[in-house]
Design a protein around this motif. Structure first.
Motif, short mmCIF file in Angstrom:
data_model
loop_
_atom_site.label_atom_id
_atom_site.label_comp_id
_atom_site.label_asym_id
_atom_site.label_seq_id
_atom_site.Cartn_x
_atom_site.Cartn_y
_atom_site.Cartn_z
N ARG A 49 38.80 -29.11 13.77
CA ARG A 49 38.38 -29.25 15.19
C ARG A 49 39.23 -28.37 16.11
NH1 ARG A 49 37.88 -34.64 13.49
NH2 ARG A 49 39.87 -35.26 14.42
N GLY A 50 40.52 -28.26 15.80
CA GLY A 50 41.37 -27.37 16.59
C GLY A 50 40.94 -25.92 16.48
N LEU A 51 40.60 -25.48 15.25
CA LEU A 51 40.13 -24.10 15.05
C LEU A 51 38.81 -23.86 15.77
CD1 LEU A 51 40.87 -23.55 11.23
CD2 LEU A 51 42.17 -22.65 13.18
N ILE A 52 37.90 -24.84 15.70
CA ILE A 52 36.60 -24.69 16.35
C ILE A 52 36.76 -24.58 17.86
CG2 ILE A 52 34.44 -25.91 16.87
CD1 ILE A 52 34.54 -26.99 13.99
N THR A 53 37.62 -25.41 18.43
CA THR A 53 37.84 -25.37 19.88
C THR A 53 38.38 -24.01 20.30
OG1 THR A 53 38.25 -27.76 19.97
CG2 THR A 53 39.10 -26.43 21.79
N ALA A 54 39.34 -23.48 19.54
CA ALA A 54 39.91 -22.16 19.87
C ALA A 54 38.85 -21.07 19.75
CB ALA A 54 41.09 -21.86 18.94
N GLU A 55 38.02 -21.13 18.73
CA GLU A 55 36.96 -20.13 18.54
C GLU A 55 35.94 -20.20 19.68
OE1 GLU A 55 36.29 -17.70 15.32
OE2 GLU A 55 38.02 -17.79 16.66
N LEU A 56 35.56 -21.39 20.07
CA LEU A 56 34.59 -21.53 21.16
C LEU A 56 35.16 -21.04 22.48
CD1 LEU A 56 33.02 -25.01 20.26
CD2 LEU A 56 32.00 -22.74 19.96
N ASP A 57 36.45 -21.28 22.71
CA ASP A 57 37.10 -20.75 23.91
C ASP A 57 37.01 -19.21 23.92
OD1 ASP A 57 37.72 -23.26 24.82
OD2 ASP A 57 39.79 -23.24 24.07
N ARG A 58 37.34 -18.61 22.78
CA ARG A 58 37.33 -17.15 22.68
C ARG A 58 35.92 -16.59 22.90
NH1 ARG A 58 35.94 -13.53 18.82
NH2 ARG A 58 35.46 -15.17 17.30
N ILE A 59 34.93 -17.20 22.25
CA ILE A 59 33.56 -16.69 22.34
C ILE A 59 32.99 -16.92 23.74
CG2 ILE A 59 31.21 -17.00 21.46
CD1 ILE A 59 32.47 -17.67 18.73
N ASP A 60 33.29 -18.07 24.34
CA ASP A 60 32.82 -18.34 25.71
C ASP A 60 33.34 -17.28 26.68
OD1 ASP A 60 31.04 -20.47 25.86
OD2 ASP A 60 32.63 -21.97 25.70
N GLN A 61 34.62 -16.93 26.52
CA GLN A 61 35.21 -15.91 27.39
C GLN A 61 34.52 -14.57 27.20
OE1 GLN A 61 39.39 -15.29 26.73
NE2 GLN A 61 39.68 -14.06 28.58
N ARG A 62 34.28 -14.20 25.96
CA ARG A 62 33.62 -12.92 25.69
C ARG A 62 32.17 -12.91 26.18
NH1 ARG A 62 33.39 -7.84 26.19
NH2 ARG A 62 32.12 -6.76 24.61
N GLY A 82 31.05 -14.48 28.74
CA GLY A 82 31.13 -14.30 30.20
C GLY A 82 31.34 -12.84 30.56
N GLN A 83 32.18 -12.15 29.78
CA GLN A 83 32.42 -10.72 30.05
C GLN A 83 31.14 -9.90 29.82
OE1 GLN A 83 35.58 -9.89 27.31
NE2 GLN A 83 37.21 -10.68 28.65
N ILE A 84 30.46 -10.17 28.73
CA ILE A 84 29.22 -9.43 28.43
C ILE A 84 28.17 -9.68 29.51
CG2 ILE A 84 27.27 -9.27 26.82
CD1 ILE A 84 29.23 -9.83 24.55
N GLN A 85 28.06 -10.93 29.95
CA GLN A 85 27.07 -11.26 30.98
C GLN A 85 27.40 -10.57 32.30
OE1 GLN A 85 26.68 -15.52 31.72
NE2 GLN A 85 24.45 -15.29 31.70
N THR A 86 28.68 -10.52 32.65
CA THR A 86 29.09 -9.84 33.89
C THR A 86 28.78 -8.35 33.82
OG1 THR A 86 30.86 -11.46 34.26
CG2 THR A 86 31.05 -9.33 35.39
N LEU A 87 29.10 -7.72 32.70
CA LEU A 87 28.82 -6.30 32.53
C LEU A 87 27.32 -6.02 32.58
CD1 LEU A 87 31.38 -5.48 29.70
CD2 LEU A 87 31.48 -4.67 32.07
N ALA A 88 26.53 -6.87 31.93
CA ALA A 88 25.08 -6.65 31.88
C ALA A 88 24.45 -6.81 33.26
CB ALA A 88 24.44 -7.61 30.89
N ASN A 89 25.05 -7.64 34.11
CA ASN A 89 24.49 -7.88 35.45
C ASN A 89 24.98 -6.90 36.51
OD1 ASN A 89 22.93 -10.07 34.63
ND2 ASN A 89 24.59 -11.55 34.97
N GLN A 90 25.84 -5.97 36.12
CA GLN A 90 26.32 -4.98 37.08
C GLN A 90 25.15 -4.15 37.64
OE1 GLN A 90 29.24 -2.62 35.03
NE2 GLN A 90 30.96 -3.81 35.82
N GLN A 91 25.24 -3.84 38.93
CA GLN A 91 24.22 -3.00 39.57
C GLN A 91 24.68 -1.54 39.53
OE1 GLN A 91 21.18 -4.22 40.86
NE2 GLN A 91 21.92 -6.02 39.73
#
Length: 325
Positions: free
Chosen positions: A219-232, A234-243
């Motif tokens: 569960r600790g590993l899964i939580t850390a992985e989900l934190d990492r993927i969620d952050q990434r 968000g970055q991809i979504q921000t870049l894709a939405n750039q005008q």
């Protein structure tokens, strides 16, 4: 105008017709009653057990099939218990493949003991050859028959020992590893081991003490992985939405209709998202398996709820970002 004789003939024909109709109805009613009287009553579970004790395995299978065909059988009968009886009958008839299929029908029982018996028998019969189990760990051990209930106990104990030899190092490796991959591979096999523990030992104390810490580690590993993927994500979504500035550029460099437009995903980002979807599917699966293991080992299945919820939401987020293109 009808004469008196004609009226009498008409009345006679009417009376004969009524008598014939009544006679037909009586015959139908008697036939139906006879058919109902000839239909044997549905068997009780003690009667099924008597059939098995008398080695009337085919008859027992036929009678179980009658119960399973009853409308609303799942509400009226203990269906997993009936499947376990079917599995034993089929095994006694030496129909290994059919027995495996039937035991698998009982593996999802809410009754832990029923599910454990079904899983143990499924694993044993899958590992058998010609209805004999040969220990993989002891090359000198003689094959043991699995049809006879007494020799089957020996075969199940040998299978448990074989599983322990393999899984003890695997548990230690998973506990020491910072990757989820060993745990993903291990969890389904722990369910099988627990089934063998219950069937052969009556409890799961020998290995059960290792399962709780392994669950916490996972569960600790899964939580850390989900934190990492969620952050990434968000970055991809921000870049894709750039005008970015857009327009149609001619061969001589002239631009028509200059305007700002959404950048969208690059091919590298799309591939990364596809990899995330595949990986998050595995993470969600291992979270569900972890909850199942905790339930079977009488641990804390509710402790897996946050990982299941988060992995489901993160998977959906990755899919949605990919689907916007």
């Amino acid at each position: 105008m009808d004469t008196p004789n004609q009226n009498n003939h008409s009345l006679c024909r009417y009376a004969r017709g009524r008598r014939a109709a009544c006679l037909c109805m009586l015959i139908v009613m008697m036939t139906g009653a006879s058919a109902l009287a000839q239909t044997p009553a549905l068997p009780t579970v003690p009667q099924l057990e008597e059939m098995m004790a008398a080695k009337e395995y085919r008859l027992c299978l036929q009678q179980i099939a009658r119960l399973l065909r009853v409308a609303g059988a799942a509400e009226k009968y203990d269906v997993p218990a009936l499947h376990l009886m079917r599995g034993e009958c089929l095994l006694q008839l030496e129909d290994r493949q059919s027995a495996i299929v039937v035991y698998r029908m009982a593996e999802n029982s809410e009754n832990v003991d029923q599910a454990a018996e079904a899983q143990a028998m499924d694993l044993l019969l899958t590992r058998c050859e010609n209805l004999m189990y040969k220990s993989a760990a002891d090359p000198n051990a003689a094959p043991v028959g699995v049809v006879d209930p007494e020799s089957r106990k020996t075969a199940l104990k040998q299978l448990r020992e074989d599983q322990l030899i393999v899984l003890r190092p695997a548990i230690n490796k998973a506990m020491a590893d910072n990757s989820l991959k060993p745990t993903i591979t291990l969890l389904p096999r722990l369910i099988e081991l627990r089934a063998l523990e219950l069937i052969t030992q009556g409890d799961d104390a020998q290995v059960g003490s290792s399962v709780g810490p392994l669950g916490e580690h996972a569960r600790g590993l899964i939580t850390a992985e989900l934190d990492r993927i969620d952050q990434r994500l968000g970055q991809i979504q921000t870049l894709a939405n750039q005008q970015i500035s857009g327009g149609v550029v001619g061969r001589r460099g002239r631009t028509w209709g200059g305007y700002d437009e959404r950048r969208g995903l690059t091919s590298t980002e799309r591939n990364e998202l596809r990899d995330f979807v595949t990986y998050l599917t595995d993470v969600r699966k291992v979270s569900l398996e972890g909850q199942k293991v905790a339930r079977f080992w009488k641990g804390k299945p509710d402790a897996w709820a946050p990982q299941i919820e988060r992995s489901t939401a993160t998977l959906r987020k990755a899919q949605d970002i990919l689907a916007t293109e």
